[in-house]
Design a protein around this motif. Structure first.
Motif, PDB file in Angstrom:
ATOM      1  N   ASN A  87     -32.779   3.917  45.060  1.00 51.46           N
ATOM      2  CA  ASN A  87     -32.919   5.259  44.487  1.00 51.46           C
ATOM      3  C   ASN A  87     -31.892   6.249  45.016  1.00 51.46           C
ATOM      4  O   ASN A  87     -31.574   7.228  44.340  1.00 51.46           O
ATOM      5  N   SER A  88     -31.378   6.018  46.203  1.00 51.04           N
ATOM      6  CA  SER A  88     -30.423   6.948  46.813  1.00 51.04           C
ATOM      7  C   SER A  88     -28.979   6.664  46.407  1.00 51.04           C
ATOM      8  O   SER A  88     -28.074   7.395  46.776  1.00 51.04           O
ATOM      9  N   ASP A  90     -20.344  11.923  50.868  1.00 51.10           N
ATOM     10  CA  ASP A  90     -21.547  11.104  50.698  1.00 51.10           C
ATOM     11  C   ASP A  90     -21.157   9.710  50.222  1.00 51.10           C
ATOM     12  O   ASP A  90     -21.649   9.210  49.210  1.00 51.10           O
ATOM     13  N   GLU A 119     -30.270   8.009  53.984  1.00 52.62           N
ATOM     14  CA  GLU A 119     -31.282   7.147  53.366  1.00 52.62           C
ATOM     15  C   GLU A 119     -30.629   5.899  52.766  1.00 52.62           C
ATOM     16  O   GLU A 119     -31.125   4.784  52.939  1.00 52.62           O
ATOM     17  N   LEU A 120     -29.510   6.091  52.073  1.00 49.48           N
ATOM     18  CA  LEU A 120     -28.795   4.963  51.483  1.00 49.48           C
ATOM     19  C   LEU A 120     -28.270   4.028  52.563  1.00 49.48           C
ATOM     20  O   LEU A 120     -28.404   2.809  52.459  1.00 49.48           O
ATOM     21  N   LYS A 148     -28.487  12.250  50.320  1.00 48.63           N
ATOM     22  CA  LYS A 148     -29.211  10.999  50.539  1.00 48.63           C
ATOM     23  C   LYS A 148     -28.364   9.938  51.244  1.00 48.63           C
ATOM     24  O   LYS A 148     -28.712   8.765  51.241  1.00 48.63           O
ATOM     25  N   ALA A 193     -23.521   7.967  47.561  1.00 47.94           N
ATOM     26  CA  ALA A 193     -24.924   8.372  47.661  1.00 47.94           C
ATOM     27  C   ALA A 193     -25.188   9.598  46.798  1.00 47.94           C
ATOM     28  O   ALA A 193     -24.293  10.408  46.548  1.00 47.94           O
TER      29      ALA A 193
END
Length: 78
Positions: free
Chosen positions: A62-63, A37, A17-18, A14, A10
């Motif tokens: 996006n993440s 991450d 979010e991912l 993020k 990620a």
């Protein structure tokens, strides 16, 4: 039936979010690392074409910073 495993890295900050975006794709099982991450991702699709479509969706998130294939195999359907 292709089953593949990936490491999904990620973008910093993020990871959550991912993880949520991957879970929403329905053909993914996600296990988060506790100290990085990074997410362990396992995909299960009915055929190679569906796997490629799923991979493109994952790579468009996006993440996502980096997606690395760890292993994959295809079980022939009888």
């Amino acid at each position: 039936m292709p089953i593949k495993s990936y490491l999904a890295h990620a973008i910093q900050g993020k990871k959550e979010e991912l993880m949520n975006a991957l879970i929403d794709l329905n053909q993914c099982e996600v296990v988060p690392a506790e100290n990085q991450d990074v997410l362990a991702l396992v995909t299960d699709t009915p055929n190679e074409k569906e796997e490629e479509i799923l991979k493109e969706k994952i790579e468009a998130l996006n993440s996502l910073k980096l997606l690395s294939l760890v292993s994959g195999f295809n079980t022939p359907q009888n």
